[in-house]
Design a protein around this motif. Structure first.
Motif, PDB file in Angstrom:
ATOM      1  N   ASN A   1       0.868  -1.354  -0.068  1.00 47.75           N
ATOM      2  CA  ASN A   1      -0.062   0.031  -0.114  1.00 47.75           C
ATOM      3  C   ASN A   1       0.933   1.362   0.115  1.00 47.75           C
ATOM      4  O   ASN A   1       0.585   2.154   0.706  1.00 47.75           O
TER       5      ASN A   1
ATOM      6  N   PHE B   1       1.903   4.757  -1.716  1.00 49.59           N
ATOM      7  CA  PHE B   1       1.178   5.576  -2.648  1.00 49.59           C
ATOM      8  C   PHE B   1       1.592   5.699  -3.875  1.00 49.59           C
ATOM      9  O   PHE B   1       3.107   6.415  -4.179  1.00 49.59           O
ATOM     10  N   PRO B   2       1.136   5.378  -4.881  1.00 44.39           N
ATOM     11  CA  PRO B   2       1.944   5.154  -6.125  1.00 44.39           C
ATOM     12  C   PRO B   2       1.816   6.631  -6.635  1.00 44.39           C
ATOM     13  O   PRO B   2       2.770   6.830  -7.658  1.00 44.39           O
ATOM     14  N   ASN B   3       1.352   7.420  -6.289  1.00 44.62           N
ATOM     15  CA  ASN B   3       1.417   8.960  -6.918  1.00 44.62           C
ATOM     16  C   ASN B   3       2.403   9.922  -6.190  1.00 44.62           C
ATOM     17  O   ASN B   3       2.630  10.915  -6.615  1.00 44.62           O
TER      18      ASN B   3
ATOM     19  N   TYR C   1       4.983  11.933   3.961  1.00 46.18           N
ATOM     20  CA  TYR C   1       3.531  12.647   3.787  1.00 46.18           C
ATOM     21  C   TYR C   1       2.880  12.716   5.340  1.00 46.18           C
ATOM     22  O   TYR C   1       2.600  13.927   5.530  1.00 46.18           O
TER      23      TYR C   1
ATOM     24  N   TYR D   1       9.746   6.232  -7.878  1.00 41.71           N
ATOM     25  CA  TYR D   1       8.345   5.982  -7.804  1.00 41.71           C
ATOM     26  C   TYR D   1       8.091   4.659  -7.453  1.00 41.71           C
ATOM     27  O   TYR D   1       9.048   3.704  -7.847  1.00 41.71           O
TER      28      TYR D   1
ATOM     29  N   ARG E   1       6.489   2.170  -8.438  1.00 40.85           N
ATOM     30  CA  ARG E   1       6.373   1.314  -9.402  1.00 40.85           C
ATOM     31  C   ARG E   1       7.780   0.480  -9.765  1.00 40.85           C
ATOM     32  O   ARG E   1       7.969  -0.311 -10.483  1.00 40.85           O
TER      33      ARG E   1
ATOM     34  N   ARG F   1      -8.775   0.036  -1.798  1.00 41.90           N
ATOM     35  CA  ARG F   1      -9.091   0.170  -0.194  1.00 41.90           C
ATOM     36  C   ARG F   1      -7.888   0.304   0.580  1.00 41.90           C
ATOM     37  O   ARG F   1      -7.747   1.299   1.421  1.00 41.90           O
ATOM     38  N   GLY F   2      -6.799  -0.397   0.162  1.00 43.88           N
ATOM     39  CA  GLY F   2      -5.644  -0.340   1.037  1.00 43.88           C
ATOM     40  C   GLY F   2      -4.886   1.042   0.925  1.00 43.88           C
ATOM     41  O   GLY F   2      -4.367   1.521   1.946  1.00 43.88           O
ATOM     42  N   GLN F   3      -5.142   1.716  -0.152  1.00 43.40           N
ATOM     43  CA  GLN F   3      -4.573   3.296  -0.154  1.00 43.40           C
ATOM     44  C   GLN F   3      -5.208   3.918   0.915  1.00 43.40           C
ATOM     45  O   GLN F   3      -4.295   4.648   1.806  1.00 43.40           O
TER      46      GLN F   3
ATOM     47  N   ALA G   1      -6.857  12.069   3.325  1.00 41.96           N
ATOM     48  CA  ALA G   1      -6.265  10.983   2.379  1.00 41.96           C
ATOM     49  C   ALA G   1      -7.112  10.841   1.292  1.00 41.96           C
ATOM     50  O   ALA G   1      -6.354  10.887   0.098  1.00 41.96           O
TER      51      ALA G   1
ATOM     52  N   ASP H   1      -5.426  13.778  -1.162  1.00 45.09           N
ATOM     53  CA  ASP H   1      -4.246  13.695  -1.318  1.00 45.09           C
ATOM     54  C   ASP H   1      -3.811  12.263  -2.107  1.00 45.09           C
ATOM     55  O   ASP H   1      -2.714  12.412  -2.762  1.00 45.09           O
ATOM     56  N   ILE H   2      -4.425  11.276  -1.530  1.00 42.95           N
ATOM     57  CA  ILE H   2      -4.035   9.761  -2.001  1.00 42.95           C
ATOM     58  C   ILE H   2      -5.208   9.437  -3.103  1.00 42.95           C
ATOM     59  O   ILE H   2      -4.825   8.862  -4.216  1.00 42.95           O
TER      60      ILE H   2
ATOM     61  N   PRO I   1      -6.159  11.942  -6.614  1.00 43.25           N
ATOM     62  CA  PRO I   1      -5.134  12.284  -7.395  1.00 43.25           C
ATOM     63  C   PRO I   1      -5.099  10.641  -8.415  1.00 43.25           C
ATOM     64  O   PRO I   1      -4.854  10.883  -9.674  1.00 43.25           O
ATOM     65  N   GLN I   2      -5.349   9.607  -7.825  1.00 45.74           N
ATOM     66  CA  GLN I   2      -5.046   8.359  -8.462  1.00 45.74           C
ATOM     67  C   GLN I   2      -6.317   8.151  -9.134  1.00 45.74           C
ATOM     68  O   GLN I   2      -6.320   7.627 -10.461  1.00 45.74           O
TER      69      GLN I   2
ATOM     70  N   LYS J   1       3.187  10.225 -15.323  1.00 45.84           N
ATOM     71  CA  LYS J   1       4.680  10.203 -14.897  1.00 45.84           C
ATOM     72  C   LYS J   1       4.981   9.165 -13.747  1.00 45.84           C
ATOM     73  O   LYS J   1       6.113   8.343 -13.990  1.00 45.84           O
ATOM     74  N   GLY J   2       3.939   9.042 -12.751  1.00 51.50           N
ATOM     75  CA  GLY J   2       4.324   7.987 -11.920  1.00 51.50           C
ATOM     76  C   GLY J   2       4.442   6.697 -11.946  1.00 51.50           C
ATOM     77  O   GLY J   2       4.824   5.922 -11.195  1.00 51.50           O
ATOM     78  N   ASP J   3       3.562   6.175 -13.279  1.00 53.02           N
ATOM     79  CA  ASP J   3       3.450   4.982 -13.453  1.00 53.02           C
ATOM     80  C   ASP J   3       4.089   4.288 -14.669  1.00 53.02           C
ATOM     81  O   ASP J   3       4.944   4.878 -15.221  1.00 53.02           O
TER      82      ASP J   3
END
Lengths: 247, 220
Positions: free
Chosen positions: A94, A96-98, A107, A140, A142, B118-120, B134, B137-138, B141-142, B218-220
């Motif tokens: 878990n 945060f991928p972002n 954070y 990141y 990933r 959900r884990g996020q 959360a 911020d989390i 965005p995703q 960008k992140g993935d």
């Protein structure tokens, strides 16, 4: 260490139902300071649910959970504040991928404790160094392997400087090759005196690191004893059967 | 084909484009902000939100079920009769288009938020972060990343839908074509021109949306 028995977590007569399914049926367990309690048992026995009830990710149906003597189930308890004392590590990381690794680590302390960015980043670097991942600061998630992700997740939990840690099957989603690097980090933590509860299927690790074992089956604690005693001389037939199958 | 005939009306078309963009932009801003809020209400189990939940579903159902042309007439012509004062075309148009976009995007936002594991949220609240924080911020965005294509579709659809505002006499691209038809007695040229303008506007919108999407990935 043994002289001062400070109770960090006290679970009293805990019940948890999901609809008609009774997952926990009157579980009582005490975790003292510097304890490393392994919660083991067959799948579906309620291990993860028990762990998640400690920081109220699951709300118990009845019973009490006391952390530092504070009743977590009481309405006027500031759960957010209480959770800040607890570091939790999940089976599937878990992260945060972002956010980068750095972002993941700083954070929560920045949001909840109003800490300055600089002091957070300093601590993040220190902790990443401890888990051997300082070079990944700006990656990141990933780009990381499973084992690396889990080590970052542990560092993230430590950023809040928790009083105790909860590990929910921290190595179950990992390739066999990566399990060791994660277990070593947890072992070091236990050695440093961190109070922790670990749900795990890694029997050798459990035997090696924990000082108490809690054997949970069908929502009931079948056995709760010192680790050496549990492995050498299990009291219940159910525990004997379980051990003969997994060891 | 005598496209030279519509050349004197280029200034009018230019104003038409500005008018169309104005309605689109205002409705989009209103629609997306409101849509996100409604999407969150649909998912929340907070006490206050629970009261509003049925309202939000009724709201979406109404905008799904009633044609926008009917809505426009209702708001522009019928509401003043009840309220006792007239509404501007801008007010009525942005209200109808914006609420319609909100009704549609609220479902998109809802689905996007649900698609984030959900884990996020659990990981964030286990760190002692407030659930609402959360979310901001989390989770959102995703969610945005996965729903951006759907939002772009909705924006494109909105841009084209604003042509309906011409029935209230607003001189957007569509209405301008109509006016040019009336003055030059040629239909083909002004309407082809309108079609090309809409096409180009959508094309530009898509181009920027693709750029934005690349940035978000960008992140993935």
């Amino acid at each position: 260490m043994k002289g001062a028995c400070v109770k960090v977590i006290e679970i009293k007569e805990l019940y948890k139902n999901f609809g008609k399914l009774e997952v926990l049926k009157g579980v009582s367990l005490t975790i003292e300071k510097h304890d490393a309690v392994a919660i083991i048992g067959p799948s579906g026995g309620g291990k993860s649910t028990l762990l998640r009830c400690i920081n109220m990710l699951e709300v118990p149906s009845s019973g009490k959970v006391l952390v530092d003597g504070v009743d977590m189930t009481a309405k006027d308890t500031n759960i957010m504040r209480m959770r800040q004392k607890c570091g939790m590590v999940f089976q599937d990381f878990n992260l945060f991928p972002n956010m980068t690794v750095r972002g993941n680590l700083i954070y929560a302390p920045m949001k909840t404790k109003n800490e300055s960015m600089n002091s957070c980043v300093d601590r993040a670097k220190e902790l990443l160094d401890k888990v051997g991942l300082l070079s990944k600061l700006d990656e990141y998630p990933r780009k990381l392997s499973g084992g690396q992700k889990q080590r970052v997740a542990i560092a993230r939990a430590l950023m809040m400087e928790p009083e105790y840690m909860l590990f929910d099957e921290p190595t179950s989603a990992l390739d066999p090759e990566m399990i060791k690097e994660v277990l070593n980090v947890i072992r070091d933590l236990a050695k440093s005196g961190m109070t922790m509860a670990i749900v795990t299927h890694e029997m050798n690790f459990c035997r090696d690191v924990s000082n108490k074992v809690c054997f949970l089956d069908h929502g009931v604690i079948m056995e709760n004893s010192a680790t050496g005693e549990f492995y050498s001389n299990p009291k219940t037939d159910r525990a004997k059967e379980f051990l003969s199958k997994v060891m | 084909m005598k496209f030279a005939k519509i050349l004197p009306y280029m200034g009018m078309f230019q104003n038409g484009v500005i008018m169309t963009l104005k309605y689109t932009a205002l409705s989009l801003v209103l629609g997306i902000i409101l849509g996100l809020l409604i999407g969150i209400v649909k998912l929340s189990d907070g006490k206050v939100c629970k009261i509003f939940k049925p309202v939000t579903y009724a709201f979406t159902a109404i905008f799904r079920g009633v044609p926008l042309m009917v809505m426009l007439y209702l708001v522009f012509y019928a509401t003043p009769q009840v309220l006792g004062f007239p509404l501007s075309a801008l007010g009525a148009g942005v209200a109808v288009f914006g609420l319609n976009t909100a009704a549609m995007t609220s479902e998109v936002f809802r689905a996007g938020i649900v698609s984030v594991p959900r884990g996020q949220t659990e990981a964030a609240i286990a760190l002692g972060v407030q659930k609402r924080q959360a979310m901001m911020d989390i989770v959102i965005p995703q969610a945005l990343k996965s729903i951006l294509p759907a939002i772009v579709n909705e924006s494109i659809s909105l841009l084209k839908t604003t042509s309906l505002i011409s029935v209230l006499g607003v001189a957007d691209i569509m209405r301008t074509s109509n006016l040019v038809l009336a003055q030059t007695y040629t239909a083909f040229e002004p309407f082809i021109f309108a079609a090309v303008i809409y096409f180009i506007l959508v094309y530009i919108l898509t181009f920027f949306a693709n750029m934005l999407e690349r940035g978000l990935r960008k992140g993935d």
